[in-house]
Design a protein around this motif. Sequence first.
Motif, mmCIF file in Angstrom:
data_model
loop_
_atom_site.group_PDB
_atom_site.id
_atom_site.type_symbol
_atom_site.label_atom_id
_atom_site.label_comp_id
_atom_site.label_asym_id
_atom_site.label_seq_id
_atom_site.Cartn_x
_atom_site.Cartn_y
_atom_site.Cartn_z
ATOM 1 N N THR A 116 -18.673 6.770 39.816
ATOM 2 C CA THR A 116 -19.229 6.731 41.003
ATOM 3 C C THR A 116 -19.849 7.693 41.282
ATOM 4 O OG1 THR A 116 -16.911 7.751 41.889
ATOM 5 C CG2 THR A 116 -16.986 5.423 41.428
ATOM 6 N N ASP A 117 -20.570 7.943 42.379
ATOM 7 C CA ASP A 117 -21.326 9.128 42.828
ATOM 8 C C ASP A 117 -20.654 10.305 43.130
ATOM 9 O OD1 ASP A 117 -23.633 7.392 42.892
ATOM 10 O OD2 ASP A 117 -23.761 7.088 45.101
ATOM 11 N N TYR A 118 -19.305 9.912 43.517
ATOM 12 C CA TYR A 118 -18.445 11.188 43.768
ATOM 13 C C TYR A 118 -18.016 11.684 42.304
ATOM 14 C CZ TYR A 118 -14.145 13.646 44.873
ATOM 15 O OH TYR A 118 -13.330 14.861 45.116
ATOM 16 N N GLU A 119 -17.594 10.766 41.235
ATOM 17 C CA GLU A 119 -17.308 11.261 39.991
ATOM 18 C C GLU A 119 -18.552 12.009 39.313
ATOM 19 O OE1 GLU A 119 -14.027 7.982 39.023
ATOM 20 O OE2 GLU A 119 -16.268 7.581 38.737
ATOM 21 N N ALA A 120 -19.583 11.552 39.484
ATOM 22 C CA ALA A 120 -20.848 11.970 39.010
ATOM 23 C C ALA A 120 -21.138 13.367 39.727
ATOM 24 C CB ALA A 120 -22.133 11.191 39.320
ATOM 25 N N CYS A 121 -20.779 13.619 40.701
ATOM 26 C CA CYS A 121 -20.913 15.064 41.262
ATOM 27 C C CYS A 121 -19.748 16.020 40.759
ATOM 28 C CB CYS A 121 -20.817 15.021 42.891
ATOM 29 S SG CYS A 121 -22.148 14.052 43.868
ATOM 30 N N LEU A 122 -18.676 15.673 40.659
ATOM 31 C CA LEU A 122 -17.666 16.255 40.171
ATOM 32 C C LEU A 122 -18.146 16.667 38.390
ATOM 33 C CD1 LEU A 122 -14.398 14.216 40.973
ATOM 34 C CD2 LEU A 122 -15.421 16.175 42.037
ATOM 35 N N LEU A 123 -18.307 15.898 37.813
ATOM 36 C CA LEU A 123 -18.921 16.002 36.609
ATOM 37 C C LEU A 123 -20.122 16.880 36.270
ATOM 38 C CD1 LEU A 123 -18.321 15.306 33.349
ATOM 39 C CD2 LEU A 123 -19.924 13.419 33.622
ATOM 40 N N ALA A 124 -21.058 16.674 37.214
ATOM 41 C CA ALA A 124 -22.329 17.707 37.385
ATOM 42 C C ALA A 124 -22.004 18.975 37.715
ATOM 43 C CB ALA A 124 -23.370 16.900 38.139
ATOM 44 N N VAL A 176 -12.216 20.875 40.223
ATOM 45 C CA VAL A 176 -13.371 20.447 41.159
ATOM 46 C C VAL A 176 -12.828 19.798 42.362
ATOM 47 C CG1 VAL A 176 -15.622 19.679 41.288
ATOM 48 C CG2 VAL A 176 -14.764 20.692 39.023
ATOM 49 N N ASP A 177 -12.899 19.960 43.638
ATOM 50 C CA ASP A 177 -12.492 19.481 44.699
ATOM 51 C C ASP A 177 -11.042 19.062 44.760
ATOM 52 O OD1 ASP A 177 -12.900 18.739 47.449
ATOM 53 O OD2 ASP A 177 -13.426 16.569 46.654
ATOM 54 N N GLY A 178 -10.252 19.804 44.007
ATOM 55 C CA GLY A 178 -8.913 19.560 43.826
ATOM 56 C C GLY A 178 -8.554 18.544 42.678
ATOM 57 N N ALA A 196 -24.644 18.373 41.660
ATOM 58 C CA ALA A 196 -23.700 19.619 41.524
ATOM 59 C C ALA A 196 -23.224 20.298 42.775
ATOM 60 C CB ALA A 196 -24.150 20.564 40.328
ATOM 61 N N THR A 197 -22.576 19.460 43.800
ATOM 62 C CA THR A 197 -22.518 19.970 45.033
ATOM 63 C C THR A 197 -20.915 20.481 45.110
ATOM 64 O OG1 THR A 197 -21.438 17.803 45.766
ATOM 65 C CG2 THR A 197 -23.768 18.059 45.939
ATOM 66 N N TYR A 198 -20.303 20.706 44.209
ATOM 67 C CA TYR A 198 -18.944 21.379 44.429
ATOM 68 C C TYR A 198 -18.832 22.469 43.297
ATOM 69 C CZ TYR A 198 -17.467 16.862 46.453
ATOM 70 O OH TYR A 198 -17.465 15.852 47.100
ATOM 71 N N HIS A 199 -18.127 23.584 43.732
ATOM 72 C CA HIS A 199 -17.748 24.799 43.007
ATOM 73 C C HIS A 199 -16.378 24.741 42.468
ATOM 74 C CE1 HIS A 199 -18.411 28.866 41.894
ATOM 75 N NE2 HIS A 199 -17.330 29.202 42.116
ATOM 76 N N PRO A 200 -16.816 24.441 40.756
ATOM 77 C CA PRO A 200 -15.508 24.428 39.982
ATOM 78 C C PRO A 200 -14.465 25.807 40.108
ATOM 79 C CG PRO A 200 -17.249 24.653 38.607
ATOM 80 C CD PRO A 200 -17.957 24.496 40.265
ATOM 81 N N GLU A 201 -13.228 25.405 40.002
ATOM 82 C CA GLU A 201 -12.324 26.564 39.648
ATOM 83 C C GLU A 201 -11.674 26.495 38.427
ATOM 84 O OE1 GLU A 201 -9.805 26.153 43.142
ATOM 85 O OE2 GLU A 201 -11.152 26.412 44.772
#
Length: 807
Positions: A528-536, A578-580, A559-564
Motif C-alpha cells: 500500500t502507499d502507506y507501507e511504501a512510505c514506511l519502507l522508503a 517507523v511510525d510505531g 520517505a515521509t517518516y523519520h525512523p527510530e
Amino acid sequence: MTALTIEKIHVHCEHCGDLCGQEKVVWHSHYFCCQGCQTVYELLHENELNTYYQLESKPGINRKHLPGSQKYTYLAHPDIMAPLFDFQDTHLAKITLFIPAIHCSSCIWLLENLHRLHEGILHAHVDFPKKKVSITFQMEQLTLRALVELLSTLGYEPEINLATKAIQKTRTDTGLILKIGIAGFCFGNTMLLSLPEYLDAQALISPEYKQFFGYLNLLLAVPVFFYSASDYFMSAWKGLRQRFFNIDVPIALGIIVLFTRSVFEIISGTGAGYIDSLTGLVFFLLIGKWYQSKTYQALSYDRDYQSYFPVAVTVIDRGEEKSVPLQQVQVGDQLLVRHQEIIPADAILLEGDALIDYSFVTGESVPMKKDANDLVYAGGRQIGSSMQIEVQKPVSNSYLTQLWNQEVFRKEPDSKVSSLVNAVSKYFTWGILALSMVTAVFWFFTDSTLIMKTVTSVLIVACPCALALAAPFTFGHTIRLFGKFGLYLKNAEAIEKMAKADQLVFDKTGTITHTNTHYAVFVGKRLTDYEACLLASVVRNSLHPLSQIIYRTLPVNSATYHPENFNEVPGQGICALVDGKEVQLGSDVFVLGEKQGEPGSTKVYVKIDGMVKGYYSLENTYRTHFPQVMRILRKDYKTHLLSGDNDREKEKLTPYFSELHFDQSPVDKLQYLQHLEEQGAYPAMIGDGLNDAGALKQSKLGIAIADQVYHFSPACDAILHAIQFSRLPTYLQFSKTSMRIVKTAFGLSFLYNLVGLSFAVSGLLTPLVAAILMPLSSVSIVGFITLAVNIKARSLFKKPDKNQFFS
C-alpha cells in the motif's frame, strides 16, 4: 624534588647535550646546563619515559629560557581558543599545533607518549615533515593553556598564531632568494677581480695589486661563507650533534676547506686562493636548492590528492535529493547525511536523530547525541537513521582526508624501495668521506697542490640529490596521473603495493556489478502507499547498493517518516521503528529466521509490523567491459570472488575467477584474506567500501569502488571511480611501470655519481664545475622521470571519458 647542588666542571648536559659551562645543576649524578633541562629530565624519569634518551644521544631541547608563567594566559579566553580547535565538546577537544622544535625520532617518540605524562591527554600523533602534532585531550582534566605550557616545559613550544600558511611560506622563500642574491653578487664580482690573476701569464701585474684584489675577494667571501652558506653548516651541525652524517656534512666540509685554504693563501701571500670557486659553489648550490624547493612545491600540489578526493554528498534542493561533488558544496546548503556517512563540514543540525561517532577525529568511539540546532563537526560519522544539516563553514577536503590517514587505519609498511632509499641515505655519506680521504692520501704522494681541489670536488659532486628525488617524483607524477583518470591513492606506498600484488580478491555487489542499472521487482502482495512510505523511510537512510536500488523503485518523496532505533547489520539487513511499526528488510535468515534454499535471483525480504510482505527480486547487470577486464587480469593474477549473495550465477562467473565463494559474511571475507596472507600471497581486495571495510583493511592493498553516492572509506588504500573500472588492468600495469622508472632513475643517478667521481678523483674537475653539475643531475633525473611517465601514460591511457567525475 631532590636537593640540587652546583659544581664547576666541564661536562655536557644530560638532556640537551650542550656544554654546561662553569655552573651546572646536578641531580642523581646527572649533569644539566640549567634547571629547566633538569626539570624535564626528572619529569620523564618519574613517568618511566627514560626510553626517550635511549633513542638518540642527548635528544632534548635546551631549556635555559623557560616561558614566563603568564605567557599563555590568553589561551583561557573562549573566543581565542575556539578557532584553534579541530574539534571541541564538553568533554573532549582536539587541536593541531605547529612545533618548530621537532627535529628527530626522539621528538616524535616523546610527543606521541604525552598521555603518559598527563592522564588528561588521550593520544597524540606527529606529522614529522610538517612539524605538527595533533593532540586529543579531556578538557575537564587539562586546559589548553596547561597543555601548551606542558609542551613548552618539555622544549616543544608551539607556534600559535592565526597567520596564514601562505605568508609563512613567502617569508621562507624570501630568505632563500636573498641568500642567492648575495652569493650571485659576490660570485660575479670575485670572478671579475680574479681575471687579472687568470690573464697575467707574463706576470705584468705588480704583487701589490694582486694582494689588493685578493683582500677584496676575501671581503666578498665573508657574507657568502657566514650567511649564504649558513643553512648547510646548521644542517650538518644538527646531524653531527645527533651522531648522524647527513648529506650536508660533505658539502659543509667542502665549503670550509675552500674558505680556510683561501684565507691562508691570501693572508700569507702564497696564492690567490679559491674565492671565485667558493662563491660560485655556494651560488650554484643555492640555485639547486631553490630549484628543488620549487619542484617539491609543485610536487606537493600535484600530490595534494585531497583536492581530487572523490567524496560527493546529497544536497536537498527544493525538496529534491541530488548527489553533487564535495567541492561544490556552499555555506548554507542543506545536506542529507545517512547512516555511516561522514559529516563533510561543520554544520547545524536541522532534523533527525543525530548519534555521531567522532572516533576518526578524537579517537574515542563513544557516539555523541546531538539535538536540533546543535553544532556538528566535520569528520563525525552518523550512526542510525539519516539527519539533515545546514553547512556553516566551507568544506575542507584536506581535513577530511587527514582522517583517511588516522593511525587506526594504517598498515605496516613493507616497501623495498623505501628501504633501499633509507639504506643509501645512511651509508652514502660515510662512503663519500672515505673516498675523499683516499683521494687526499693519493694526491699527497702524487701532487700535493691538487689535494684541496680534488677532495672538494669529490665532496660536492657526489651529492645524492638526484637519487633522493627518483622515488618521490615518480610516485608524485603517478598519483597525479591516477587522480586525473579516477583512481585516488591515499599515499605513495599504495603504488608500491599495487606493483607487488599477485592475487586479486573481488566483492560482487556494487563492485563488479552496477548499482544504478539494477532493476528490482517486488514479489508478493502489492504494498500500500502507506507501507511504501514506511519502507522508503527506512532504505533512504542506508548506503548499501541494494537499499538504494529499492529506494529508486518507490514513489518519489515517499520517505515521509523519520525512523527510530535504526540498525543496519552489514551483510544482513536493516531494521527500524517507523511510525510505531517495526520494519525489517534483508536476507532470508535476517528477516525470516531461516534460509529458504531456493534458487533464483538476489532477494531482499520485507517484513512490516510482524507480517512478511514478500521480497524484492534483483537482477545483476555487470560493469561495462567486465569480461574483457577479467580475461586480462587472469593472465597475470590469481583472481578470487567473495560474495554475500547466493551461488545462482556461479556458472556464469566461473570463467573469470580462479576461486569463487558465496554466502560470505564480512567476517568470512576478512578471514579469507588472512588465510591468503598466511600462505605467503600478497592479495589486493577490491570491494564497495561498506560491507568490505574489514577485508579492505586486512588486505595488503585495499581498493574501494565508488559509484554515485560517495561515502568515506578510511580502511582502503585507494578509491576507484566506478566508471573507470575498465581501466583497472591499466592502473596495475602502470604501477609496475612506475617501479621500473624508479629503479632506472636509481641506476642513472649511480652512473652520474660514478662518472663524476672518476673525474673528480683524477683532478679533472674543479669544485665550481662540480657545484654546477650537482643541480644539473637533479634536473636530468626529474626530466627523465617526467618524460618517461608521460610517454608511458600516453600509450596506456586514452582521453578521459566525458562522463568522468569532476570533468
